[in-house]
Design a protein around this motif. Structure first.
Motif, PDB file in Angstrom:
ATOM      1  N   THR A   5       0.826  -1.209   0.000  1.00  0.00           N
ATOM      2  CA  THR A   5       0.000   0.000   0.000  1.00  0.00           C
ATOM      3  C   THR A   5       0.863   1.262   0.000  1.00  0.00           C
ATOM      4  N   ALA A  23      -9.331  -3.186   0.850  1.00  0.00           N
ATOM      5  CA  ALA A  23      -9.372  -4.595   0.432  1.00  0.00           C
ATOM      6  C   ALA A  23     -10.798  -5.034   0.139  1.00  0.00           C
ATOM      7  N   THR A  27     -12.157  -6.308  -3.489  1.00  0.00           N
ATOM      8  CA  THR A  27     -12.784  -7.627  -3.604  1.00  0.00           C
ATOM      9  C   THR A  27     -14.166  -7.522  -4.219  1.00  0.00           C
ATOM     10  N   GLU A  32     -10.170 -10.587  -5.986  1.00  0.00           N
ATOM     11  CA  GLU A  32     -10.231 -11.062  -4.599  1.00  0.00           C
ATOM     12  C   GLU A  32      -8.930 -10.753  -3.865  1.00  0.00           C
ATOM     13  N   VAL A  33      -9.060 -10.090  -2.734  1.00  0.00           N
ATOM     14  CA  VAL A  33      -7.913  -9.879  -1.842  1.00  0.00           C
ATOM     15  C   VAL A  33      -7.888 -11.048  -0.881  1.00  0.00           C
ATOM     16  N   ASP A  34      -6.871 -11.881  -1.042  1.00  0.00           N
ATOM     17  CA  ASP A  34      -6.809 -13.114  -0.274  1.00  0.00           C
ATOM     18  C   ASP A  34      -6.465 -12.858   1.183  1.00  0.00           C
ATOM     19  N   ILE A  36      -4.491  -9.694   4.087  1.00  0.00           N
ATOM     20  CA  ILE A  36      -3.797  -8.429   4.354  1.00  0.00           C
ATOM     21  C   ILE A  36      -2.619  -8.749   5.267  1.00  0.00           C
ATOM     22  N   LEU A 164      -1.372  -6.103   0.376  1.00  0.00           N
ATOM     23  CA  LEU A 164      -2.557  -6.830  -0.068  1.00  0.00           C
ATOM     24  C   LEU A 164      -2.109  -7.994  -0.947  1.00  0.00           C
ATOM     25  N   GLU A 165      -2.581  -9.178  -0.621  1.00  0.00           N
ATOM     26  CA  GLU A 165      -2.276 -10.345  -1.445  1.00  0.00           C
ATOM     27  C   GLU A 165      -3.468 -10.630  -2.344  1.00  0.00           C
ATOM     28  N   PHE A 166      -3.261 -10.436  -3.658  1.00  0.00           N
ATOM     29  CA  PHE A 166      -4.335 -10.646  -4.630  1.00  0.00           C
ATOM     30  C   PHE A 166      -4.368 -12.104  -5.068  1.00  0.00           C
TER      31      PHE A 166
END
Length: 803
Positions: A5, A23, A27, A32-34, A36, A164-166
């Motif tokens: 971020t 997030a 989403t 989809e943000v898997d 944080i 953020l993990e997409f």
């Protein structure tokens, strides 16, 4: 894709919104943000320290006593890192700090010397070891000279950040870059985006004077851009650049390599840096590899190439595998002074095939496989050149060496607002649609009630009208799509009669104590027709995985036996398995094999084993026969079921029977031949296989329940002398047929052979029960019905009543 971020905020304004809210919005818009990831992990009291003095611990060879300036004071810390030294700026966890994993830092004494804190490695701050620069992989991390003692080390290391993990779907390759994510977030938040400004002073010398470029495989490589940067100084990257890469899951190496990786993450365009002097020829030629040609890649592995694989060469030998990995022979190293920056557009199909065949998958190959933006190829090269001038002190030669035959024309999509609203079941105003597309920076023009859209080349997923509908729907809000019931004549769902009966079969077998097995439909030539109820020409695979899995099976039993052997070999002495599945018999008119569903079972070991009651019983023929009878009874098919002794290949000659229903053979049951059991290291093992499709196709009357009779029944026992080869099942069918509606139960309770029974004969005893649900039967009625049974046994079965 990992999205910092802090890094994202350089391109789009995300102030005033929490990371969790951001997030959630991303989403809801379709990406989809898997998870944080809080890079700080709640750490506090982590500061910059300056090592004023470092001496060996008098009582421990591997420990050092360090006097460390932490801003407010100078404190003593014991450190065991091999690379700690006087004059370093280091990361210090002060007493009271809690490190990731729960380690609490306290004042302590180590071998008699006081220690007031800990000098930390990056791993101790929860940075994965694979991301730590190799120079600091085995010790503490050394901060740059500009670090100020006493200040918090977390912002300096970029750990005051949330990532953020997409979880990206394959079509959203545009979000594999920070700029692509910025476009998306800007549209969601109705914010403009700020692209990197590329500005540098070029040399008077031209790149084309130093480097020649030739493309011999333009279909696989329609565009290639090369820039030359002289007088670079290869060293460690500045801390901000290392932080950006580590946050994105990339390990820093040196400033030149780190710049190419940074631009990869920023623009989504893979780059490669060659050592110009190691090229040796001043030329780059892109061609297809020669069959069997070899290259040593950057992972220090020699790879043999195929003729269809694309390679970058110096005009003589390969120096990189296009889009996948560079070669060791032109690797940038500490002595590199002149760098060639490669930015190219490689065919996604070519890269995908090469990556798969070589077992090499990288960040670069992933992006090429999914498709990169053709309009960023040259811009990414310019961005890398700018950074090499700023960070590595390089001198960028004027211009670029370019071959460009790539069609960059955007895809034009025409769609009407009414078409969009009809598909979505909504009434989105035209102005709202235009605002959404403008926010996504998708060029759109409204002409004569139509939307004329030129899909940006960065969005490889926009090709047809439905793609535009999806963009408008997701940005407008999926949760705003009205909920309606379809207007149509519908019938309630449910199981077909066939499916319901199949479930009944499975439920009964599981209730009887068998476990369901699922085995391969593919088998070997030797086992394809073993134990088959019906044989037909086998179906062979054109490209089998192995010889053991090359032919479609015609029986379920061989694989169930394999499963039993596997379990017994692992000390599971008692095995009871069943399977319902297809066998494949010959070909139908469409050329495909005929699929017929069968049910099969295998049992071995003990059927009853109650150690406390000292009760044990091994499996035998009659255990499995009883299961088959119970299964058929659960389907309402007990009448007409017959077992007839037979001899079959692979089966015990005296303990095998065919199963008949209404005089049609529907299966087999029996013990595996002792030779086969020994071969498989099994004890007495019994199998059954039946044509389930044929069984379930039999129409049966609806199951009706009747109340328990209120009137007494009457029983008669009969002992019959018959030929030794007469089956009890045949006699039971005769009895049931002759007994009429008053005969309710028939049970075999005795078999006798021996004294008082002549040779070739046997005695079978049955118990017959007569009753009527409406009244008490008289003796005359029972005798009359019983006499019919005795007459039928005499005339139809040749049985004699034993006195």
């Amino acid at each position: 894709m990992l999205v910092s971020t802090k890094w994202l905020s350089e391109y789009v304004n995300i102030e005033g919104i929490s990371t969790a809210d951001l997030a959630e919005k991303i989403t809801r818009s379709g990406i989809e943000v898997d998870s944080i990831i809080d890079r700080s992990h709640g750490m506090t009291n982590i500061v910059v320290g300056y090592v004023l003095e470092c001496v060996k611990h008098p009582e421990a060879d591997k420990l050092n006593i360090c006097q460390v300036d932490v801003g407010e004071e100078t404190t003593q810390i014991i450190c065991g890192a091999p690379n700690v030294a006087e004059g370093q700026k280091v990361i210090v966890a002060r007493p009271g700090a809690v490190l990731p994993g729960g380690m609490k830092i306290k004042k302590a004494k180590l071998r008699g010397e006081e220690s007031n804190g800990m000098i930390c490695s990056l791993q101790e701050l929860a940075i994965e070891g694979k991301l730590v620069p190799k120079a600091y992989a085995e010790g503490i991390y050394v901060l740059p000279e500009s670090a100020v003692p006493g200040e918090s080390a977390l912002p300096l290391l970029g750990l005051d950040d949330q990532v953020l993990e997409f979880d990206l779907t394959p079509n959203r390759s545009d979000a594999l870059s920070m700029i692509g994510v910025a476009y998306e977030v800007g549209a969601i938040l109705s914010q403009g985006i700020q692209l990197p400004e590329i500005n540098y002073t070029a040399s008077n010398e031209k790149a084309e004077d130093m480097l020649k470029l030739r493309i011999d495989a333009k279909e696989e490589n329609p565009m290639y851009v090369a820039k030359v940067v002289k007088n670079v100084k290869v060293e460690a990257s500045p801390l901000w650049l290392q932080n950006r890469l580590m946050a994105a899951g990339v390990r820093p190496h040196n400033n030149v390599v780190d710049i190419t990786n940074f631009v990869l993450m920023e623009y989504g365009q893979p780059l490669h840096a060659f050592d110009y002097d190691r090229l040796g020829t001043g030329e780059i030629a892109v061609r297809l590899a020669e069959q069997g040609e070899k290259i040593m890649t950057l992972d220090d592995t020699e790879r043999t190439l195929e003729a269809h694989q694309l390679v970058i060469t110096n005009g003589k030998e390969p120096v990189a595998i296009a889009g996948v990995m560079g070669g060791l022979n032109t690797e940038v190293h500490d002595g590199t002074t002149t760098v060639v920056i490669e930015s190219a557009y490689f065919s996604s199909g070519s890269v995908r095939r090469t990556s798969r065949e070589l077992g090499l998958r990288s960040d670069a190959s992933t992006r090429f496989e999914k498709g990169v933006d053709p309009n960023r190829v040259e811009a990414a090269a310019e961005r890398a050149a700018q950074l090499m001038a700023e960070i590595a002190g390089g001198e960028v030669l004027a211009g670029s060496v370019i071959v460009d035959e790539l069609d960059k024309t955007p895809v034009r999509i025409t769609v009407s607002p009414d078409y969009i609203n009809n598909r979505l079941g909504m009434k989105i105003p035209l102005e709202e649609m235009l605002a959404i597309l403008d926010g996504l920076q998708i060029p759109t023009e409204a002409v004569n009630g139509k939307l004329i859209i030129d899909a940006p080349t960065r969005r490889q997923d926009l090709r047809i009208q439905e793609d535009i509908i999806e963009e408008i729907a997701r940005m407008y809000g999926y949760d705003l799509i009205p909920m309606t019931l379809p207007i149509t004549e519908s019938t309630p769902g449910g199981l077909s009669p066939y499916q319901a009966k199949r479930r009944t079969v499975r439920a009964f077998l599981e209730g009887a104590g068998l476990f369901q097995a699922l085995t391969y439909s593919l088998t070997s030539k030797e086992q394809a027709q073993s134990y088959a109820l019906e044989t037909a020409p086998v179906t062979e695979l054109l490209m089998p995985m192995s010889e053991d899995r090359s032919i479609l099976r015609q029986s379920l039993i061989p694989h169930l036996l394999e499963a039993a052997t596997y379990n017994v070999a692992r000390r599971m002495d008692s095995v009871a398995l069943y399977e319902t599945g297809s066998v494949f018999l010959g070909e139908e008119e469409d050329g495909l094999p005929q699929e017929v569903e069968h049910v099969a079972a295998v049992i071995t070991g003990k059927w009853v084993d109650h150690a406390w009651q000292a009760e044990t019983k091994s499996v035998d023929f009659f255990v499995l026969k009883g299961i088959v009878e119970g299964m058929m009874d659960s389907l309402g098919l007990s009448e007409g079921l017959l077992f007839e002794q037979t001899v079959l290949d692979g089966m015990h000659p005296g303990r095998t029977a065919n199963i008949f229903y209404n005089a049609e053979r529907i299966g087999l049951i029996g013990q595996i031949h002792p030779t086969e059991q020994k071969k498989r290291d099994l004890k007495n093992t019994y199998v059954m296989e039946m044509n389930l499709a044929e069984i379930l196709a039999v129409e049966t009357e609806e199951l009706l329940y009747t109340q328990v009779p209120r009137f007494p029944s009457s029983s008669r026992d009969i002992a019959l002398v018959v030929s030794s080869d007469t089956s009890a099942g045949m006699l039971e069918n005769v009895i049931r047929s002759a007994g009429g509606k008053l005969l309710k139960y028939v049970r075999l309770f005795d078999l006798y052979e021996g004294d008082n029974v002549e040779d070739g004969k046997k005695s079978l005893a049955f118990s017959l029960t007569y009753s009527d649900a409406e009244r008490t039967l008289t003796d005359e009625e029972v005798v009359k019905a019983h006499d019919k049974v005795l007459n039928a046994l005499t005339t139809e079965a040749g049985a004699l009543l034993r006195g």
